[in-house]
Each structure stands twice: as structure tokens, then as C-alpha cells.
Design a protein around this motif. Structure first.
Motif, PDB file in Angstrom:
ATOM      1  N   ASN A 157      -4.415  -2.151  -2.265  1.00 27.76           N
ATOM      2  CA  ASN A 157      -5.691  -1.439  -2.315  1.00 27.76           C
ATOM      3  C   ASN A 157      -5.476  -0.028  -2.833  1.00 27.76           C
ATOM      4  O   ASN A 157      -6.354   0.824  -2.712  1.00 27.76           O
ATOM      5  CB  ASN A 157      -6.397  -1.436  -0.954  1.00 27.76           C
ATOM      6  CG  ASN A 157      -5.655  -0.627   0.094  1.00 27.76           C
ATOM      7  OD1 ASN A 157      -4.680   0.047  -0.204  1.00 27.76           O
ATOM      8  ND2 ASN A 157      -6.115  -0.688   1.339  1.00 27.76           N
ATOM      9  N   SER A 177      -7.621  -4.464  -4.788  1.00 30.11           N
ATOM     10  CA  SER A 177      -8.923  -4.660  -4.159  1.00 30.11           C
ATOM     11  C   SER A 177      -9.964  -3.759  -4.804  1.00 30.11           C
ATOM     12  O   SER A 177      -9.731  -2.561  -4.985  1.00 30.11           O
ATOM     13  CB  SER A 177      -8.814  -4.317  -2.669  1.00 30.11           C
ATOM     14  OG  SER A 177     -10.074  -4.033  -2.113  1.00 30.11           O
ATOM     15  N   LYS A 219     -13.823  -0.653   0.275  1.00 27.11           N
ATOM     16  CA  LYS A 219     -12.758  -1.547  -0.181  1.00 27.11           C
ATOM     17  C   LYS A 219     -13.018  -2.969   0.306  1.00 27.11           C
ATOM     18  O   LYS A 219     -13.466  -3.182   1.422  1.00 27.11           O
ATOM     19  CB  LYS A 219     -11.403  -1.046   0.304  1.00 27.11           C
ATOM     20  CG  LYS A 219     -10.976   0.269  -0.331  1.00 27.11           C
ATOM     21  CD  LYS A 219      -9.619   0.731   0.199  1.00 27.11           C
ATOM     22  CE  LYS A 219      -9.135   1.985  -0.533  1.00 27.11           C
ATOM     23  NZ  LYS A 219      -9.990   3.149  -0.274  1.00 27.11           N
ATOM     24  N   TYR A 256       0.826  -1.198   0.000  1.00 28.79           N
ATOM     25  CA  TYR A 256       0.000   0.000   0.000  1.00 28.79           C
ATOM     26  C   TYR A 256       0.862   1.249   0.000  1.00 28.79           C
ATOM     27  O   TYR A 256       2.084   1.182   0.146  1.00 28.79           O
ATOM     28  CB  TYR A 256      -1.066   0.010   1.081  1.00 28.79           C
ATOM     29  CG  TYR A 256      -0.693  -0.237   2.505  1.00 28.79           C
ATOM     30  CD1 TYR A 256      -0.428   0.814   3.366  1.00 28.79           C
ATOM     31  CD2 TYR A 256      -0.687  -1.532   3.027  1.00 28.79           C
ATOM     32  CE1 TYR A 256      -0.147   0.577   4.704  1.00 28.79           C
ATOM     33  CE2 TYR A 256      -0.419  -1.773   4.362  1.00 28.79           C
ATOM     34  CZ  TYR A 256      -0.143  -0.710   5.196  1.00 28.79           C
ATOM     35  OH  TYR A 256       0.128  -0.932   6.518  1.00 28.79           O
ATOM     36  N   SER A 297     -10.088  -5.481 -11.044  1.00 29.94           N
ATOM     37  CA  SER A 297      -9.235  -5.822  -9.898  1.00 29.94           C
ATOM     38  C   SER A 297      -8.035  -6.683 -10.303  1.00 29.94           C
ATOM     39  O   SER A 297      -7.175  -6.959  -9.476  1.00 29.94           O
ATOM     40  CB  SER A 297     -10.044  -6.564  -8.831  1.00 29.94           C
ATOM     41  OG  SER A 297     -10.307  -7.923  -9.230  1.00 29.94           O
ATOM     42  N   GLN A 331     -12.833  -1.171  -4.970  1.00 28.78           N
ATOM     43  CA  GLN A 331     -12.805  -0.006  -4.084  1.00 28.78           C
ATOM     44  C   GLN A 331     -14.172   0.497  -3.641  1.00 28.78           C
ATOM     45  O   GLN A 331     -14.261   1.228  -2.650  1.00 28.78           O
ATOM     46  CB  GLN A 331     -12.100   1.154  -4.814  1.00 28.78           C
ATOM     47  CG  GLN A 331     -10.729   0.817  -5.376  1.00 28.78           C
ATOM     48  CD  GLN A 331      -9.670   0.689  -4.308  1.00 28.78           C
ATOM     49  OE1 GLN A 331      -9.366   1.653  -3.611  1.00 28.78           O
ATOM     50  NE2 GLN A 331      -9.135  -0.501  -4.139  1.00 28.78           N
TER      51      GLN A 331
END
Length: 368
Positions: A268, A296, A302, A211, A361, A298
Motif C-alpha cells: 500500500n 492498493s 486505501k 509496506y 494499481s 489509495q
């Protein structure tokens, strides 16, 4: 004869008393009186609330998410502003909730704005087993005055969220919807528990959770933020960095990630995902070379993390399909997505809508 009558009457009185005592024993969490009832919250406080709760707000996103999923018409404010992309999946009648902040990462809650929403009750999140919960709830209650504050266990663990969902459902009169959400969750938890338990160490794929825009922050195993990797049986490459159930990310270097060379990368962060395949720093990592990077979904919440909570329920089958698609061919993610969005996000998707979410995704069409 008169003696027999007295005995019979005495027996009847005892039976009535026994029935009343049994009823009280079996329903200890609430006692109704007129237009109000006393409920015992999840830190054993007795709280008087209206018998019919019509308006409710929560002090943190995980609780707000549950309320939106099971009782959106009773939710009167949210802790965060939905983005334009998220609003694509929010029905118009729910798109303009007031934003009141909350007490979680940002600590930006406004008591005045919460009170202005005129809630019948306020749901306060507590950490299971954490210190200071009672004093925090007492502080909230003092600030909210006559508006009852109900403490509910934190819903950040997708395997333990059911108790809190059921409790909230009971408080707001949405028990059937709460049970339906728990049934959906338990269905996929049962599947992944069974299959992950059968994985040998050699079968487990290595996974890096990225992330931040640069992908250089992560969460190790046994943290709430990386929990779906553990649940599915993936091997979190950052396990050696384990700092317990940390709520903040761990900074790592690209050199460390190259050394780990994960089979799969999950993120994500849309910006990271959009750029990773064109970033030369990541080009020699197995997951990038094999097109095994996934973001992921959203919207409106999420599926994998941020926040951790009931929104991750749909992330369970998604993560299973990401890490072990061959083992989960029997799960139809298009059908699962349509069901979840219809029942809990209150919006009907077409097959193409669901496919757009899933293909966006990173899932391959053959694995949907």
C-alpha cells in the motif's frame, strides 16, 4: 351473559399485554421517550441519545470511515487530514471536515476540538473481547460530559464488520444505507469464501505484503493487516513470523524475501511500488520478474489496509483479481469500482476514471 362479557374483556386485556410484552422483547436495544431514546451499546451500556441524531463524530478512523460511507452529511469531523491525492475522490461538500485527531495509533485526540464539533453522539471503537473497554469508555464519557458516548465493536475484520455497520446505521438513522453496504460486502465475501475453499494447497499462490518505502516490513497471516490475503486463499510467505493479530509490522530482510521468492507482492506504499521494478535488490524475485507487484488503490481510503475497516470491502474483489485473476473473470472490477464509489464514496466515476484507478494499481487491462 354478563359473565361472558367479562371473560371477553379479560381475554382482550391479556392480548394487549401480550402484544406489548412481545414488542418490548423483540426490540430491546432502544426505548424512546419524547425527544430521546435509550440505546444499548455494544458493551451493554444503556445510553440516552437524541431520537434524531444529526451530528456525529468518531474517535478512530475505522468508525469515521463507516460514518462517511453511510451518513456523510451527519459526520462533523474526521481523525486525519486527507491528502491532495485523496481529495480528488472527495466531493467538495465533504472536503473540509475539521480534523480532531483521535485515540488509536497516534493517540492525538483533542477533547476540546471534539466538543467544538457539537456532536449529538460520539462513537467509540472497542476491541472485541479486549480488556479495559468499559474503563476507556467511562473515561471518554467523563471527558465528554453530557455528550453521549456509544461503544461500538471494532470494525477491523472485513468478515465481521457487518454487525457494527448495522449498529451504527441504526444509531444515526441510516439503516438502509448500512444494509446496502453490508449487501455489497456479503456479495463478494460469499464468492471468495466459495472459491477459496476449493483451492488445493498446490493451487495457492505465495504472496508477500510489503509496506514502508523500502518494502521491508510485513504482516504475517492471521493479522488484521494481512487479512485479505488469507481471505482470498493466498499463502502469506511471512506465515512463519506469525505473532498473532499484531497491529505493528514485522521487520524482514531482502535476503529473507529472496528466499521466500513470492509469486505476488502487494503493497500500500506508492513510493515502494514506483521504484521496485528499478531496484536491483528486488530484481531476482519471481513477482518482480513476472510484473506481479500491485499497489492498493489509495483514494479516498486505501483498499487493502491502513486503516483496516470498511474501506477494505472494495479490496475483497480487488485482491481476488490480483491473486487469482483466472478464477474471478466473472467479476467486472470497473463496474464494482463505479458502484462502490457512487454509493459509498458519494462520487460518480466514468469507466475511464475507474480504469485509471485499477490500472494504476498494477492490474492488467485484460483482468479488469
Amino acid at each position: 351473559m354478563e359473565k361472558k362479557v367479562k371473560v371477553i374483556i379479560l381475554i382482550l386485556i391479556l392480548l394487549v399485554c401480550l402484544g406489548l410484552a412481545t414488542h418490548l422483547f423483540l426490540t430491546p436495544s432502544s426505548v424512546k421517550s419524547g425527544n430521546h431514546e435509550n440505546v444499548t451499546d455494544m458493551i451493554n451500556r444503556s445510553v440516552e441519545i437524541p431520537s434524531e441524531v444529526d451530528n456525529v463524530v468518531a474517535t478512530s478512523p475505522p468508525m469515521t470511515t463507516v460514518l462517511y460511507m453511510i451518513a456523510p452529511d451527519k459526520l462533523k469531523a474526521v481523525n486525519f487530514q486527507w491528502t491532495e491525492g485523496e481529495l480528488k475522490y472527495v466531493p467538495g461538500q465533504y472536503a473540509n471536515y475539521p480534523v480532531v485527531g483521535g485515540w488509536y495509533g497516534t493517540q492525538d485526540g483533542s477533547y476540546e476540538e471534539f466538543i467544538a464539533a457539537e456532536p449529538d453522539v460520539v462513537i467509540e471503537s472497542i476491541d472485541e473481547g479486549g480488556d479495559g473497554d468499559l474503563s476507556t469508555v467511562d473515561e471518554r464519557q467523563e471527558k465528554f460530559g453530557t455528550i453521549p458516548v456509544i461503544a461500538v465493536k471494532d470494525t477491523t475484520n472485513v468478515e465481521k464488520v457487518g454487525e457494527s455497520i448495522s449498529f451504527i446505521g441504526k444509531v444515526v438513522g441510516a439503516e438502509d444505507k448500512a444494509n446496502q453496504l453490508n449487501d455489497f460486502n456479503n456479495k463478494y465475501l460469499d464468492i471468495v469464501h466459495d472459491r477459496s475453499s476449493k483451492l488445493s494447497d498446490g493451487d495457492r499462490k505465495t504472496v508477500y505484503y510489503a509496506y514502508g518505502d523500502d518494502g521491508l516490513q510485513t504482516s504475517p497471516s492471521h493479522s488484521t493487516h494481512g487479512q485479505l490475503i488469507d481471505l482470498i486463499g493466498g499463502k502469506n510467505v511471512a506465515d512463519s513470523l506469525n505473532q498473532g493479530n499484531t497491529t505493528s509490522g514485522v521487520q524482514v530482510s531482502i535476503e529473507q524475501i529472496i528466499k521466500w521468492n513470492p509469486d505476488i507482492i502487494i503493497t500500500n506504499n506508492q513510493n515502494f511500488y514506483d521504484n521496485v521494478y528499478n531496484n536491483s535488490n528486488w530484481a531476482h524475485i519471481k513477482a518482480v520478474q513476472n510484473k506481479e507487484v500491485y499497489v492498493s488503490p489509495q483514494s479516498p481510503f486505501k483498499w487493502f489496509d491502513r486503516p483496516v475497516g470498511a474501506n477494505m470491502i472494495i479490496g475483497v474483489p480487488w485482491t481476488a483479481k490480483v491473486i487469482y485473476p483466472e478464477d474471478y473473470k466473472d467479476i467486472d472490477m470497473v463496474d464494482a469500482t463505479k458502484e462502490f464509489y457512487s454509493e459509498f464514496y458519494h462520487i460518480d466515476l466514468s469507466d475511464d476514471d475507474a480504469k485509471d484507478i485499477l490500472l494504476g494499481s498494477g492490474l492488467k487491462e485484460s483482468n479488469l
